[in-house]
Design an enzyme around this catalytic site. Structure first.
Site, mmCIF file in Angstrom:
data_model
loop_
_atom_site.group_PDB
_atom_site.id
_atom_site.type_symbol
_atom_site.label_atom_id
_atom_site.label_comp_id
_atom_site.label_asym_id
_atom_site.label_seq_id
_atom_site.Cartn_x
_atom_site.Cartn_y
_atom_site.Cartn_z
ATOM 1 N N TRP A 85 0.803 -1.130 -0.093
ATOM 2 C CA TRP A 85 0.140 -0.006 -0.094
ATOM 3 C C TRP A 85 0.920 1.208 -0.064
ATOM 4 C CZ3 TRP A 85 -4.218 -1.230 -1.977
ATOM 5 C CH2 TRP A 85 -4.789 -2.335 -1.833
ATOM 6 N N LYS B 211 -12.075 -2.451 7.503
ATOM 7 C CA LYS B 211 -11.563 -3.359 8.444
ATOM 8 C C LYS B 211 -11.949 -3.277 9.777
ATOM 9 C CE LYS B 211 -8.303 -3.094 5.137
ATOM 10 N NZ LYS B 211 -8.227 -4.147 4.085
ATOM 11 N N ASP C 86 -1.395 6.371 6.544
ATOM 12 C CA ASP C 86 -2.489 5.434 6.036
ATOM 13 C C ASP C 86 -2.948 4.581 7.180
ATOM 14 O OD1 ASP C 86 -4.055 3.451 4.970
ATOM 15 O OD2 ASP C 86 -2.615 2.999 3.120
#
Ligand code: PMP
Length: 368
Positions: free
Chosen positions: A109, A204, A180
């Site tokens: 990511w 999540k 992030d």
């Protein structure tokens, strides 16, 4: 082996995201689904500028602030779209094309965020690249690592795919720190004031996918140096309090139910302890086993995504097939990292982890 499921739960879902949500949240959403607070409408049907949704949005803002002790000089927004949008939004809102930000590349990511900044023509400088060590550890970042004239530091606090995380958040204050936190926001206590901008895709620990939470220090709202698409424009979007256009109302409603659930559990201190206990149980078993190996260095291991390998790769399919049969769903690792991954977010009860360990033991006894 007997598998005991919690009320209403058909399987223990170890998927990395979209992931398991608290049963109580889904139950409440179901109860209110057709007739929200006697309005005769579903929350999905009410106007985003009407009183019912206004209450939801205000409550979501208040609850999130409360959970994370967000300081007064920070704003909260609920963005439509995934966390990936923020990879573009960050450089677009914070720097001019000839300037640059520093990126710590600890997994898929952060690499994507780095590449996106470059693709859009902004300067992106790599200060750590974990590729050669298969992203098996997290660096210690200090002020000395920040490059000359850098305008920000970008980190991914938890690496969903490789299963690593910053146990200790870098102590950097000379440049705004951007994080992030898609796969660990609300899983542990954090000091928001250390960050200039935090974002997290919801799928999540927060709610449905396609919603992203942003928490920004207000001075960053004034940094834009060029045109930015309106829904990614921090000043406009935060300024509109998530109501520039029609926001993802149902997803925000669910996120707020999750925030309430977290508060009712006792907040992030309690949640963090539970997460520590779940991860400790699983890692301790895996560390002492003869069949499984752990690719991530001990002090970089994620409490959310527990990645492990089978010494004998030819057993992987059998492992997945047998675990699925027992209602242990979603244990296959990401295609980039291989192996297995058990994502044990806030909603995963300790019973789910214990049931997984029971399966791991039985499988090991039969196959080691
Ligand atoms: N960052 C991290 C750490 C992630 O785990 C993910 C998705 N799993 C993303 C960003 C991308 O999120 P989205 O799919 O919502 O764009």
């Amino acid at each position: 082996m007997k598998v005991i499921f919690a009320k209403m739960q058909k399987v223990y879902n170890f998927n990395a995201g979209p992931a398991m949500l608290p049963v109580e949240v889904m139950q409440k959403a179901q109860d209110e689904f057709l007739n929200y607070k006697n309005s005769g409408m579903s929350i999905m049907e009410v106007s985003h500028r009407g009183k019912h949704f206004e209450e939801v949005l205000n409550s979501a803002d208040k609850n999130l602030r409360n959970l994370l002790s967000i300081p007064e000089n920070y704003s909260v927004a609920f963005f439509p779209g995934g966390a990936t949008f923020q990879f573009s939004a960050v450089p677009m809102n914070l720097i001019a094309k000839e300037e640059h930000g520093d990126y710590s590349l600890t997994g898929v990511w952060s690499v994507k965020a780095f590449q996106e900044a470059k693709k859009l023509g902004y300067g992106a400088n790599c200060i750590f690249d974990g590729k050669e060590i298969q992203y098996s550890r997290i660096p210690k970042i200090t002020e000395e690592n920040i490059s000359k004239d850098s305008k920000y530091l970008f980190i991914t606090s938890n690496n969903t795919i490789y299963g690593s995380c910053y146990k200790k958040i870098p102590d950097v204050s000379s440049v705004p720190m951007i994080a992030d936190m898609t796969s660990d926001l609300l899983s542990r206590k954090i000091d928001v004031s250390k960050f200039a901008y935090i974002f997290a895709g919801a799928q999540k620990n927060i709610g449905p996918s396609g919603l992203t939470v942003g928490i920004i220090r207000n001075d960053l709202l004034e940094m834009k140096k060029g045109p930015v698409p309106v829904l990614l424009d921090f000043k406009q979007y935060f300024g509109s309090k998530s109501l520039y256009n029609t926001p993802p109302t149902f997803s925000i409603y669910i996120a707020n139910l999750v925030f309430e659930w977290c508060l009712q559990k006792g907040g992030l201190e309690v949640i963090e302890k539970e997460n520590d206990a779940k991860a400790e149980l699983l890692y301790t078993y895996l560390e002492n086993s003869n069949l499984y190996t752990l690719p991530i260095e001990k002090n970089s291991r994620s409490n959310m995504n527990v990645v492990f390998h089978l010494k004998d790769k030819s057993l992987e399919k059998k492992f997945i097939d047998e675990s699925e049969l027992l209602g242990l769903h979603g244990l296959a690792g990401h295609r980039d990292a291989g192996g297995m991954r058990a994502s044990i977010y806030n909603a995963m009860p300790i019973k789910g982890v214990e049931t997984l360990i029971e399966f791991l033991k039985t499988f090991e006894e039969k196959n080691a």
